[in-house]
Design an enzyme around this catalytic site. Structure first.
Site, PDB file in Angstrom:
ATOM      1  N   GLU A  58       9.865   0.203  10.699  1.00  0.00           N
ATOM      2  CA  GLU A  58      10.989   1.059  10.287  1.00  0.00           C
ATOM      3  C   GLU A  58      10.497   2.491  10.449  1.00  0.00           C
ATOM      4  OE1 GLU A  58      13.991   0.200   9.394  1.00  0.00           O
ATOM      5  OE2 GLU A  58      13.915  -1.855   8.665  1.00  0.00           O
TER       6      GLU A  58
ATOM      7  N   LYS B 249       0.847  -1.198   0.000  1.00  0.00           N
ATOM      8  CA  LYS B 249       0.000   0.000   0.000  1.00  0.00           C
ATOM      9  C   LYS B 249       0.881   1.246   0.000  1.00  0.00           C
ATOM     10  CE  LYS B 249      -1.591   2.340   3.132  1.00  0.00           C
ATOM     11  NZ  LYS B 249      -1.261   3.691   2.627  1.00  0.00           N
TER      12      LYS B 249
ATOM     13  N   CYS C 135      14.820   9.525   6.843  1.00  0.00           N
ATOM     14  CA  CYS C 135      14.636   8.985   8.197  1.00  0.00           C
ATOM     15  C   CYS C 135      15.940   9.026   8.997  1.00  0.00           C
ATOM     16  CB  CYS C 135      14.111   7.566   8.137  1.00  0.00           C
ATOM     17  SG  CYS C 135      15.112   6.469   7.107  1.00  0.00           S
TER      18      CYS C 135
ATOM     19  N   GLU D 247      11.774  14.756  15.674  1.00  0.00           N
ATOM     20  CA  GLU D 247      12.136  14.603  14.263  1.00  0.00           C
ATOM     21  C   GLU D 247      11.474  15.738  13.485  1.00  0.00           C
ATOM     22  OE1 GLU D 247      10.312  11.483  11.815  1.00  0.00           O
ATOM     23  OE2 GLU D 247      12.295  10.995  11.037  1.00  0.00           O
TER      24      GLU D 247
HETATM   25  P1  NAD Z   1       3.393   8.367   7.843  1.00  0.00           P
HETATM   26  O1  NAD Z   1       3.587   7.581   9.085  1.00  0.00           O
HETATM   27  O2  NAD Z   1       2.535   9.559   7.884  1.00  0.00           O
HETATM   28  O3  NAD Z   1       2.785   7.423   6.674  1.00  0.00           O
HETATM   29  C1  NAD Z   1       3.423   6.215   6.284  1.00  0.00           C
HETATM   30  C2  NAD Z   1       2.400   5.296   5.640  1.00  0.00           C
HETATM   31  O4  NAD Z   1       1.414   4.927   6.614  1.00  0.00           O
HETATM   32  C3  NAD Z   1       1.626   5.900   4.475  1.00  0.00           C
HETATM   33  O5  NAD Z   1       1.421   4.912   3.493  1.00  0.00           O
HETATM   34  C4  NAD Z   1       0.301   6.311   5.118  1.00  0.00           C
HETATM   35  O6  NAD Z   1      -0.762   6.315   4.181  1.00  0.00           O
HETATM   36  C5  NAD Z   1       0.108   5.204   6.131  1.00  0.00           C
HETATM   37  N1  NAD Z   1      -0.701   5.538   7.298  1.00  0.00           N
HETATM   38  C6  NAD Z   1      -0.911   6.764   7.858  1.00  0.00           C
HETATM   39  N2  NAD Z   1      -1.680   6.646   8.969  1.00  0.00           N
HETATM   40  C7  NAD Z   1      -1.951   5.320   9.110  1.00  0.00           C
HETATM   41  C8  NAD Z   1      -2.686   4.566  10.074  1.00  0.00           C
HETATM   42  N3  NAD Z   1      -3.287   5.148  11.132  1.00  0.00           N
HETATM   43  N4  NAD Z   1      -2.751   3.213   9.928  1.00  0.00           N
HETATM   44  C9  NAD Z   1      -2.139   2.609   8.883  1.00  0.00           C
HETATM   45  N5  NAD Z   1      -1.435   3.281   7.933  1.00  0.00           N
HETATM   46  C10 NAD Z   1      -1.341   4.621   8.051  1.00  0.00           C
HETATM   47  O7  NAD Z   1       4.875   8.734   7.331  1.00  0.00           O
HETATM   48  P2  NAD Z   1       5.293   9.599   6.057  1.00  0.00           P
HETATM   49  O8  NAD Z   1       5.020  11.032   6.315  1.00  0.00           O
HETATM   50  O9  NAD Z   1       4.744   8.984   4.824  1.00  0.00           O
HETATM   51  O10 NAD Z   1       6.891   9.341   6.040  1.00  0.00           O
HETATM   52  C11 NAD Z   1       7.788  10.041   6.844  1.00  0.00           C
HETATM   53  C12 NAD Z   1       8.142   9.254   8.088  1.00  0.00           C
HETATM   54  O11 NAD Z   1       8.633   7.958   7.740  1.00  0.00           O
HETATM   55  C13 NAD Z   1       9.277   9.905   8.885  1.00  0.00           C
HETATM   56  O12 NAD Z   1       8.997   9.825  10.251  1.00  0.00           O
HETATM   57  C14 NAD Z   1      10.507   9.061   8.528  1.00  0.00           C
HETATM   58  O13 NAD Z   1      11.520   9.082   9.492  1.00  0.00           O
HETATM   59  C15 NAD Z   1       9.883   7.706   8.393  1.00  0.00           C
HETATM   60  N6  NAD Z   1      10.712   6.842   7.549  1.00  0.00           N
HETATM   61  C16 NAD Z   1      11.403   5.813   8.136  1.00  0.00           C
HETATM   62  C17 NAD Z   1      12.235   5.019   7.361  1.00  0.00           C
HETATM   63  C18 NAD Z   1      13.035   3.885   7.970  1.00  0.00           C
HETATM   64  O14 NAD Z   1      13.542   3.050   7.210  1.00  0.00           O
HETATM   65  N7  NAD Z   1      13.180   3.815   9.281  1.00  0.00           N
HETATM   66  C19 NAD Z   1      12.361   5.266   5.989  1.00  0.00           C
HETATM   67  C20 NAD Z   1      11.641   6.317   5.438  1.00  0.00           C
HETATM   68  C21 NAD Z   1      10.804   7.096   6.218  1.00  0.00           C
END
Ligand code: NAD
Length: 447
Positions: free
Chosen positions: A224, A152, A258, A355
């Site tokens: 992650e 997704k 991240c 962050e």
């Molecule tokens: P996000 O948590 O807002 O969204 C991530 C995904 O989760 C999206 O597909 C979103 O549609 C989905 N989502 C949102 N709310 C949800 C819920 N309640 N239940 C299930 N799914 C849900 O993150 P973002 O803004 O897309 O990405 C940025 C974040 O991701 C930053 O905090 C970054 O550090 C982290 N990140 C971590 C890694 C890693 O490998 N550790 C890599 C890239 C990004």
């Protein structure tokens, strides 16, 4: 028109249930695909990437409202291909049953083997910031281990989602791999499906909700999540090299990374000199159109993200830190934010704890290695860290004591898709990449 600003066609969560039922039935019919089949799947994945390279890069560029081809190719595209190539070569060895010693006195003539078996259907939830690396990349281990997958995408990478939804069925049947878009918060339903394993990459706040939401379901979970990496510079470090590493660590991809090095810990005796060098370097940074090869920092992904960065920078100023921003020109259109450098930061300041996910660096100082370790580890996160010093013995001592999944020495933000990547504490648990990444997607059977 940017698709990310419009609602996607309404997606009915029932499609998820049907998708899962279809994949589970296919898994039960063929629970243990041959080695040849797994390698063929990896090769098909690589072929899909190569045959659609231009369209994939273009879709990501539009999702970002502008992102240079160079960044997408090197940080995502080639990195995924590299991981696929390495895994295809090694998967036979990795999945081979291992013989165990059996006590001849207790069990005469008995034999014992540990056999890695596929889990079944894996769910993957993807963030927007490296949408290709984090959607196609995990499929390498998932397929190598003999599983099927439902992926997704994020609401902020809709051009890429639409392209993958269209292209993937050309290469894989839906009972092996299916991609879905995000609309109206259906991610919540997706995360609750009874997958055999769920990989969530995204923010710590959402990761926490997901872990709570699926508690008791009995499905395995890899998280992650976010980070607040310390980049530690000792007084014997090669300073000009460190400045480039610091700049790359926090301003690459506008800091929307991240493992960005968002906290700079600098030894007090060289703090003045290093900050002066950093300011000189920042004065030459170009913010603007990432399609222009001279640009260093492009636009922020969304209005919401820009608002969050603006709010946290204002909090840094209000709490008493000193803000430096170069007087560079910002384009009129697009969500741009000036590269920002804070000095005089205290550990209690929000900019040192939270962050930000933007081009904002918070600088703290230290006197001794002990103090550096304590400050670096004084965070709820633990994804990455960097150390800059001339002494090999100090590097070895520091890397052992840093509570971070990956620690770079005299470099930063260098990725090896064949090595395990993942965090400690609120940066998540589980590892992605290489042999260790594959282990999350197998069940060990003792026979
Ligand atoms: P996000 O948590 O807002 O969204 C991530 C995904 O989760 C999206 O597909 C979103 O549609 C989905 N989502 C949102 N709310 C949800 C819920 N309640 N239940 C299930 N799914 C849900 O993150 P973002 O803004 O897309 O990405 C940025 C974040 O991701 C930053 O905090 C970054 O550090 C982290 N990140 C971590 C890694 C890693 O490998 N550790 C890599 C890239 C990004």
């Amino acid at each position: 028109m940017n698709l990310n600003d419009t609602p996607a066609a309404l997606l009915i969560p029932a499609e998820f249930e049907e998708g899962l039922a279809r994949q589970r039935a296919a898994y039960l019919a063929e629970p243990n695909p041959s080695h040849a089949q797994r390698v063929a799947d990896l090769k098909t994945l690589a072929r899909m990437l190569k045959e659609n390279q231009a369209a994939l890069v273009d879709a990501i560029e539009r999702d970002y409202t502008n992102r240079s081809d160079f960044e997408t190719l090197f940080a995502e595209f080639f990195a995924v291909l590299d991981g696929i190539r390495d895994t295809a070569k090694k998967v036979k060895r990795w999945m081979k049953p291992t013989k165990r010693h059996v006590d001849v006195m207790m069990y005469p003539l008995a034999k014992n083997r540990i056999i890695p078996q596929p889990l079944g259907v894996v769910g993957v939830i993807v963030p927007w910031n490296f949408p290709l690396y984090l959607s196609i990349g995990p499929l390498t281990s998932i397929f190598a281990a003999g599983n099927r997958a439902m992926v997704k995408m994020s609401e902020n990478s809709r051009h890429l989602a639409r392209l993958l939804i269209e292209k993937i069925p050309v290469y894989f049947p839906r009972d092996k791999l299916a991609f879905f878009d995000e609309t109206g918060g259906v991610g919540v339903e997706f995360s609750k499906l009874k997958f055999d394993h769920l990989l969530f990459t995204g923010s710590t706040a959402v990761g926490r909700k997901i872990a709570q939401g699926i508690a008791g379901q009995g499905k395995a979970l890899t998280l992650e999540l976010g980070g607040k990496a310390a980049n530690i510079v000792f007084d014997d470090a090669p300073l000009d090299q460190a400045v480039e590493g610091i700049v790359n660590g926090i301003y690459f991809n506008q800091g929307e990374v991240c493992c960005a090095g968002s906290r700079l810990l600098v030894q007090e005796s060289i703090a003045e000199l290093l900050i002066a060098k950093l300011k000189d370097r920042l004065a030459t940074i170009r913010v603007g159109d990432p399609l222009d090869k001279n640009t260093d920092v492009g636009a922020i992904n969304s209005r919401a993200q820009l608002d969050k960065i603006t709010e946290l920078v204002a909090a840094g100023v209000a709490e008493g830190a000193d803000l430096y921003q170069p007087a560079c020109e910002l384009p009129e259109r697009g969500y741009f934010f000036r590269p920002s450098l804070f000095t005089n930061v205290a550990q209690s300041h929000r900019i040192a704890r939270e962050e930000i996910f933007g081009p904002v660096l918070a600088t703290l100082t230290f006197r001794t290695p002990e103090e550096a370790i304590e400050k670096a580890n004084n965070t709820p996160y633990g994804l990455s860290a960097g150390i800059w010093t001339d002494k090999g013995s100090r590097i070895l001592m520091m890397v052992r004591r840093m509570r971070a999944g990956v620690v770079w020495a005299n470099t930063f933000n260098k990725f090896d898709p064949t090595s395990p990547f993942g965090g400690y504490k609120e940066s998540g648990y589980g590892r992605e990449g290489g042999l260790h990444g594959l282990q999350a997607y197998v069940r060990l059977e003792d026979r």
